[in-house]
Design an enzyme around this catalytic site. Structure first.
Site, PDB file in Angstrom:
ATOM      1  N   ARG A   1      12.841   3.442  -0.467  1.00 53.62           N
ATOM      2  CA  ARG A   1      11.469   3.474  -0.972  1.00 53.62           C
ATOM      3  C   ARG A   1      11.466   3.793  -2.463  1.00 53.62           C
ATOM      4  NH1 ARG A   1       8.461   7.740   1.222  1.00 53.62           N
ATOM      5  NH2 ARG A   1       6.557   6.584   0.832  1.00 53.62           N
TER       6      ARG A   1
ATOM      7  N   CYS B   1       6.079  -5.120   0.145  1.00 50.92           N
ATOM      8  CA  CYS B   1       6.204  -3.766  -0.400  1.00 50.92           C
ATOM      9  C   CYS B   1       6.208  -2.736   0.733  1.00 50.92           C
ATOM     10  CB  CYS B   1       5.136  -3.516  -1.455  1.00 50.92           C
ATOM     11  SG  CYS B   1       5.488  -2.097  -2.518  1.00 50.92           S
TER      12      CYS B   1
ATOM     13  N   GLU C   1       0.606 -11.552  -3.358  1.00 49.44           N
ATOM     14  CA  GLU C   1      -0.850 -11.665  -3.201  1.00 49.44           C
ATOM     15  C   GLU C   1      -1.607 -11.297  -4.467  1.00 49.44           C
ATOM     16  OE1 GLU C   1      -0.061  -7.343  -2.263  1.00 49.44           O
ATOM     17  OE2 GLU C   1       1.018  -9.229  -2.065  1.00 49.44           O
TER      18      GLU C   1
ATOM     19  N   GLY D   1       0.875  -1.168   0.000  1.00 51.31           N
ATOM     20  CA  GLY D   1       0.000   0.000   0.000  1.00 51.31           C
ATOM     21  C   GLY D   1       0.906   1.210   0.000  1.00 51.31           C
ATOM     22  N   GLU D   2       0.657   2.144   0.877  1.00 49.64           N
ATOM     23  CA  GLU D   2       1.520   3.323   0.983  1.00 49.64           C
ATOM     24  C   GLU D   2       2.076   3.338   2.403  1.00 49.64           C
ATOM     25  OE1 GLU D   2       3.766   6.350   0.701  1.00 49.64           O
ATOM     26  OE2 GLU D   2       2.222   6.554   2.234  1.00 49.64           O
ATOM     27  N   SER D   3       3.380   3.151   2.538  1.00 46.36           N
ATOM     28  CA  SER D   3       3.983   2.941   3.859  1.00 46.36           C
ATOM     29  C   SER D   3       3.787   4.120   4.805  1.00 46.36           C
ATOM     30  CB  SER D   3       5.468   2.600   3.729  1.00 46.36           C
ATOM     31  OG  SER D   3       6.181   3.654   3.109  1.00 46.36           O
TER      32      SER D   3
ATOM     33  N   ILE E   1       5.207  -2.608  -7.698  1.00 48.20           N
ATOM     34  CA  ILE E   1       4.438  -1.363  -7.797  1.00 48.20           C
ATOM     35  C   ILE E   1       5.079  -0.355  -6.847  1.00 48.20           C
ATOM     36  CG2 ILE E   1       2.172  -0.278  -7.550  1.00 48.20           C
ATOM     37  CD1 ILE E   1       0.966  -3.155  -7.841  1.00 48.20           C
ATOM     38  N   ARG E   2       5.785   0.623  -7.393  1.00 56.39           N
ATOM     39  CA  ARG E   2       6.520   1.594  -6.565  1.00 56.39           C
ATOM     40  C   ARG E   2       7.309   0.867  -5.483  1.00 56.39           C
ATOM     41  NH1 ARG E   2       2.489   5.262  -4.044  1.00 56.39           N
ATOM     42  NH2 ARG E   2       4.328   6.219  -3.158  1.00 56.39           N
TER      43      ARG E   2
ATOM     44  N   HIS F   1       4.604  -8.047  -4.757  1.00 49.83           N
ATOM     45  CA  HIS F   1       3.250  -8.375  -4.287  1.00 49.83           C
ATOM     46  C   HIS F   1       2.862  -9.808  -4.667  1.00 49.83           C
ATOM     47  CE1 HIS F   1       1.925  -4.284  -3.126  1.00 49.83           C
ATOM     48  NE2 HIS F   1       2.835  -3.918  -4.010  1.00 49.83           N
TER      49      HIS F   1
END
EC number: 4.3.3.6
Length: 189
Positions: A106, A79, A173, A47-49, A135-136, A171
């Site tokens: 990051r 991630c 998942e 997600g976004e850390s 993804i990023r 990822h």
């Protein structure tokens, strides 16, 4: 049945829940500290850390999750979860759990538009490559003496293990391949 907590504040927690179910365990969405009690393992999703760290602080989950991992219970971060597990984050003072003796960078593979998939060789999972969805994504720039490097891509460390802690830059998942989730669930006594 084995109960596996999945931090469900932001990010790909539903996809991890499906993967845990496919492995024969019971996923438990974690949004409050009391929900960790019966869980034998925990997944911190991508997600976004920065957002996840702030939400963990707002929901009083930082110390309970830190304690969960420090007590030797298995924790898997993907991630953003990798970033949160790291002891050090390059050029950042953001909230972190600091459970793993790793330093991460990051967004090491670029921005959202630079997202990609690649075949990743992970020897502990066998000869068939894993499909890595980046993804990023972060990568590990330094590891402490107790950290085992499980995989790298383009000479960047992307999968590490320290005792019963596992962190991946990609990822799993988001694929149908459950080998990495099964590998993690084998950490449970």
């Amino acid at each position: 049945m084995l109960k596996v907590g999945i931090l469900a504040l932001q990010g790909a927690f539903l996809e991890h829940a499906r993967a845990v179910e496919a492995c024969g365990a019971l996923p438990v969405e974690i949004r409050k500290p009391g929900q960790l009690g019966d869980c034998r393992a925990l997944i911190i999703p991508g997600g976004e850390s920065t957002a996840i760290g702030k939400l963990m602080a707002a929901f009083d989950l930082l110390e309970p999750v830190r304690r969960f991992g420090a007590e030797g219970r298995p924790v898997f971060g993907t991630c953003a979860g990798m970033v949160l597990l790291a002891k050090d984050i390059e050029d950042s003072e953001q909230t972190r759990l600091g459970l793993m003796d790793i330093t991460v960078r990051r967004n090491a593979f670029g921005r959202q538009v630079d997202s990609f998939e690649a075949k990743i060789h992970v020897p502990v999972l066998g000869d068939e490559p894993v499909r890595g969805v980046f993804i990023r994504a972060p990568h590990v720039t330094a590891v402490g003496p107790g950290v085992e490097i499980l995989a790298a891509f383009e000479e960047k460390i992307i999968l590490v293990r320290q005792d019963r802690l596992l962190a991946g830059a990609f990822h799993p998942e988001l694929t149908a391949d459950m080998r990495l989730h099964r590998y993690f669930l084998d950490f449970v006594d």
